[in-house]
Design a protein around this motif. Structure first.
Motif, PDB file in Angstrom:
ATOM      1  N   LEU A  18      72.357  41.270  10.947  1.00 32.61           N
ATOM      2  CA  LEU A  18      72.988  40.053  11.440  1.00 32.61           C
ATOM      3  C   LEU A  18      72.126  39.504  12.569  1.00 32.61           C
ATOM      4  CD1 LEU A  18      76.826  40.866  11.796  1.00 32.61           C
ATOM      5  CD2 LEU A  18      75.795  39.221  10.216  1.00 32.61           C
ATOM      6  N   ARG A  19      72.198  38.204  12.765  1.00 36.38           N
ATOM      7  CA  ARG A  19      71.565  37.588  13.927  1.00 36.38           C
ATOM      8  C   ARG A  19      72.608  36.831  14.722  1.00 36.38           C
ATOM      9  NH1 ARG A  19      66.705  33.161  14.762  1.00 36.38           N
ATOM     10  NH2 ARG A  19      68.324  31.708  14.058  1.00 36.38           N
ATOM     11  N   LEU A  20      72.784  37.246  15.951  1.00 32.10           N
ATOM     12  CA  LEU A  20      73.688  36.549  16.852  1.00 32.10           C
ATOM     13  C   LEU A  20      72.924  35.489  17.630  1.00 32.10           C
ATOM     14  CD1 LEU A  20      75.720  39.544  18.332  1.00 32.10           C
ATOM     15  CD2 LEU A  20      76.084  38.294  16.197  1.00 32.10           C
ATOM     16  N   SER A  21      73.596  34.407  17.909  1.00 28.55           N
ATOM     17  CA  SER A  21      73.025  33.333  18.722  1.00 28.55           C
ATOM     18  C   SER A  21      73.944  33.055  19.898  1.00 28.55           C
ATOM     19  CB  SER A  21      72.871  32.047  17.896  1.00 28.55           C
ATOM     20  OG  SER A  21      72.004  32.237  16.813  1.00 28.55           O
ATOM     21  N   CYS A  22      73.354  32.646  20.991  1.00 31.03           N
ATOM     22  CA  CYS A  22      74.121  32.258  22.174  1.00 31.03           C
ATOM     23  C   CYS A  22      73.524  30.956  22.699  1.00 31.03           C
ATOM     24  CB  CYS A  22      74.061  33.341  23.231  1.00 31.03           C
ATOM     25  SG  CYS A  22      74.803  32.885  24.810  1.00 31.03           S
ATOM     26  N   ALA A  23      74.278  29.891  22.563  1.00 34.55           N
ATOM     27  CA  ALA A  23      73.835  28.584  23.024  1.00 34.55           C
ATOM     28  C   ALA A  23      74.351  28.336  24.436  1.00 34.55           C
ATOM     29  CB  ALA A  23      74.342  27.499  22.087  1.00 34.55           C
ATOM     30  N   ALA A  24      73.460  27.926  25.319  1.00 34.26           N
ATOM     31  CA  ALA A  24      73.809  27.709  26.723  1.00 34.26           C
ATOM     32  C   ALA A  24      73.736  26.230  27.077  1.00 34.26           C
ATOM     33  CB  ALA A  24      72.859  28.492  27.617  1.00 34.26           C
ATOM     34  N   SER A  25      74.648  25.817  27.921  1.00 39.33           N
ATOM     35  CA  SER A  25      74.605  24.454  28.447  1.00 39.33           C
ATOM     36  C   SER A  25      73.685  24.424  29.659  1.00 39.33           C
ATOM     37  CB  SER A  25      76.004  24.007  28.847  1.00 39.33           C
ATOM     38  OG  SER A  25      76.473  24.803  29.928  1.00 39.33           O
ATOM     39  N   GLY A  26      73.360  23.218  30.118  1.00 43.20           N
ATOM     40  CA  GLY A  26      72.582  23.111  31.339  1.00 43.20           C
ATOM     41  C   GLY A  26      71.109  22.889  31.093  1.00 43.20           C
ATOM     42  N   ARG A  27      70.408  22.451  32.138  1.00 45.97           N
ATOM     43  CA  ARG A  27      69.004  22.084  32.004  1.00 45.97           C
ATOM     44  C   ARG A  27      68.063  23.093  32.628  1.00 45.97           C
ATOM     45  NH1 ARG A  27      69.296  16.022  34.275  1.00 45.97           N
ATOM     46  NH2 ARG A  27      70.829  17.017  35.638  1.00 45.97           N
ATOM     47  N   THR A  28      68.592  24.202  33.133  1.00 45.10           N
ATOM     48  CA  THR A  28      67.730  25.191  33.767  1.00 45.10           C
ATOM     49  C   THR A  28      67.812  26.536  33.058  1.00 45.10           C
ATOM     50  OG1 THR A  28      69.502  25.774  35.311  1.00 45.10           O
ATOM     51  CG2 THR A  28      67.924  24.077  36.012  1.00 45.10           C
ATOM     52  N   PHE A  29      68.052  26.503  31.773  1.00 49.83           N
ATOM     53  CA  PHE A  29      68.220  27.741  30.994  1.00 49.83           C
ATOM     54  C   PHE A  29      67.029  28.662  31.175  1.00 49.83           C
ATOM     55  CE2 PHE A  29      69.643  30.469  27.703  1.00 49.83           C
ATOM     56  CZ  PHE A  29      68.549  30.784  26.904  1.00 49.83           C
ATOM     57  N   SER A  30      65.837  28.104  31.261  1.00 42.99           N
ATOM     58  CA  SER A  30      64.635  28.931  31.355  1.00 42.99           C
ATOM     59  C   SER A  30      64.596  29.767  32.631  1.00 42.99           C
ATOM     60  CB  SER A  30      63.388  28.041  31.276  1.00 42.99           C
ATOM     61  OG  SER A  30      63.378  27.110  32.344  1.00 42.99           O
ATOM     62  N   SER A  31      65.420  29.424  33.601  1.00 39.70           N
ATOM     63  CA  SER A  31      65.451  30.155  34.870  1.00 39.70           C
ATOM     64  C   SER A  31      66.498  31.257  34.901  1.00 39.70           C
ATOM     65  CB  SER A  31      65.726  29.175  36.026  1.00 39.70           C
ATOM     66  OG  SER A  31      64.688  28.228  36.131  1.00 39.70           O
ATOM     67  N   ILE A  69      65.891  41.209  20.975  1.00 38.82           N
ATOM     68  CA  ILE A  69      66.395  40.070  21.742  1.00 38.82           C
ATOM     69  C   ILE A  69      65.249  39.089  21.944  1.00 38.82           C
ATOM     70  CG2 ILE A  69      65.955  41.153  23.999  1.00 38.82           C
ATOM     71  CD1 ILE A  69      68.512  39.773  25.021  1.00 38.82           C
ATOM     72  N   SER A  70      65.559  37.809  21.832  1.00 41.94           N
ATOM     73  CA  SER A  70      64.552  36.770  22.031  1.00 41.94           C
ATOM     74  C   SER A  70      65.235  35.524  22.577  1.00 41.94           C
ATOM     75  CB  SER A  70      63.824  36.463  20.721  1.00 41.94           C
ATOM     76  OG  SER A  70      64.736  35.988  19.742  1.00 41.94           O
ATOM     77  N   ARG A  71      64.421  34.609  23.068  1.00 45.34           N
ATOM     78  CA  ARG A  71      64.991  33.366  23.595  1.00 45.34           C
ATOM     79  C   ARG A  71      64.112  32.192  23.209  1.00 45.34           C
ATOM     80  NH1 ARG A  71      65.659  34.217  29.683  1.00 45.34           N
ATOM     81  NH2 ARG A  71      66.296  32.025  29.623  1.00 45.34           N
ATOM     82  N   ASP A  72      64.752  31.054  23.030  1.00 44.69           N
ATOM     83  CA  ASP A  72      64.062  29.797  22.762  1.00 44.69           C
ATOM     84  C   ASP A  72      64.512  28.827  23.851  1.00 44.69           C
ATOM     85  OD1 ASP A  72      63.155  27.328  21.890  1.00 44.69           O
ATOM     86  OD2 ASP A  72      63.522  27.756  19.779  1.00 44.69           O
ATOM     87  N   ASN A  73      63.689  28.667  24.865  1.00 43.14           N
ATOM     88  CA  ASN A  73      64.083  27.831  26.001  1.00 43.14           C
ATOM     89  C   ASN A  73      64.211  26.361  25.613  1.00 43.14           C
ATOM     90  OD1 ASN A  73      64.224  30.048  27.729  1.00 43.14           O
ATOM     91  ND2 ASN A  73      62.089  29.814  28.377  1.00 43.14           N
ATOM     92  N   ALA A  74      63.472  25.927  24.614  1.00 44.72           N
ATOM     93  CA  ALA A  74      63.575  24.533  24.171  1.00 44.72           C
ATOM     94  C   ALA A  74      64.940  24.254  23.549  1.00 44.72           C
ATOM     95  CB  ALA A  74      62.472  24.217  23.172  1.00 44.72           C
ATOM     96  N   LYS A  75      65.562  25.304  22.995  1.00 41.94           N
ATOM     97  CA  LYS A  75      66.878  25.142  22.359  1.00 41.94           C
ATOM     98  C   LYS A  75      68.006  25.697  23.226  1.00 41.94           C
ATOM     99  CE  LYS A  75      65.120  25.252  17.612  1.00 41.94           C
ATOM    100  NZ  LYS A  75      65.203  25.915  16.286  1.00 41.94           N
ATOM    101  N   ASN A  76      67.680  26.173  24.418  1.00 43.34           N
ATOM    102  CA  ASN A  76      68.701  26.767  25.299  1.00 43.34           C
ATOM    103  C   ASN A  76      69.492  27.860  24.571  1.00 43.34           C
ATOM    104  OD1 ASN A  76      67.916  24.922  27.222  1.00 43.34           O
ATOM    105  ND2 ASN A  76      69.977  24.212  27.705  1.00 43.34           N
ATOM    106  N   THR A  77      68.776  28.701  23.853  1.00 43.85           N
ATOM    107  CA  THR A  77      69.446  29.693  23.012  1.00 43.85           C
ATOM    108  C   THR A  77      68.781  31.058  23.154  1.00 43.85           C
ATOM    109  OG1 THR A  77      70.085  27.985  21.412  1.00 43.85           O
ATOM    110  CG2 THR A  77      70.159  30.262  20.654  1.00 43.85           C
ATOM    111  N   VAL A  78      69.609  32.081  23.181  1.00 39.79           N
ATOM    112  CA  VAL A  78      69.134  33.455  23.136  1.00 39.79           C
ATOM    113  C   VAL A  78      69.687  34.089  21.866  1.00 39.79           C
ATOM    114  CG1 VAL A  78      71.048  34.351  24.529  1.00 39.79           C
ATOM    115  CG2 VAL A  78      68.909  35.629  24.401  1.00 39.79           C
ATOM    116  N   TYR A  79      68.875  34.951  21.255  1.00 39.19           N
ATOM    117  CA  TYR A  79      69.229  35.561  19.980  1.00 39.19           C
ATOM    118  C   TYR A  79      69.279  37.081  20.111  1.00 39.19           C
ATOM    119  CZ  TYR A  79      67.669  30.970  18.355  1.00 39.19           C
ATOM    120  OH  TYR A  79      67.510  29.618  18.180  1.00 39.19           O
ATOM    121  N   LEU A  80      70.068  37.675  19.230  1.00 39.74           N
ATOM    122  CA  LEU A  80      70.054  39.119  19.076  1.00 39.74           C
ATOM    123  C   LEU A  80      69.952  39.413  17.584  1.00 39.74           C
ATOM    124  CD1 LEU A  80      70.247  41.848  20.610  1.00 39.74           C
ATOM    125  CD2 LEU A  80      72.679  41.862  19.986  1.00 39.74           C
ATOM    126  N   GLN A  81      68.787  39.849  17.164  1.00 40.08           N
ATOM    127  CA  GLN A  81      68.574  40.243  15.773  1.00 40.08           C
ATOM    128  C   GLN A  81      68.971  41.709  15.645  1.00 40.08           C
ATOM    129  OE1 GLN A  81      67.484  38.408  13.014  1.00 40.08           O
ATOM    130  NE2 GLN A  81      68.049  40.265  11.886  1.00 40.08           N
TER     131      GLN A  81
END
Length: 123
Positions: A18-31, A69-81
């Motif tokens: 399974l791959r879990l996704s976590c979408a975050a709000s806000g403009r400073t996700f990369s921090s 675990i990985s993150r895509d800062n352009a999409k404000n999303t972190v994943y758990l494969q």
């Protein structure tokens, strides 16, 4: 303020993925440092994996070599494969966030939490 929304949970047979996704709000996700926790009935919440704003990662021994675990800062999303799932991986999985540059390992380190997504692994 950061809002987190998890998705991707479900029912899967042992050995599956399974791959879990976590979408975050806000403009400073990369921090933000991000973590995935899980809690099974009658058990304490435990850290599964975390990723720093710089991309450093940490895994619990129980999932090392199976989860990523990985993150895509352009999409404000972190994943758990999650691969090679076991019945003992069954739990509610939560995404968490903390502002700053580091890795954090306990739930009290994190300021923001999602509502969770259920993962059930059948034998």
């Amino acid at each position: 303020q950061v809002q987190l929304v998890e998705s991707g949970g479900g029912l899967v047979q042992a050995g599956g993925s399974l791959r879990l996704s976590c979408a975050a709000s806000g403009r400073t996700f990369s921090s933000y440092g991000m973590g995935w926790f899980r809690q099974a009935p009658g058990k304490e919440r435990e850290l599964v994996a975390s990723i720093s704003s710089g991309g450093s990662t940490y895994y619990a021994d129980s999932v090392k070599g199976r989860f990523g675990i990985s993150r895509d800062n352009a999409k404000n999303t972190v994943y758990l494969q999650m691969n090679s799932l076991k019945t003992e991986d069954t739990a509610n999985y939560y995404c968490a966030a903390r502002f700053g540059y580091g890795l954090w390992y306990v739930s009290s380190d994190y300021a923001y939490w999602g509502q969770g997504t259920q993962v059930t692994v059948s034998s």
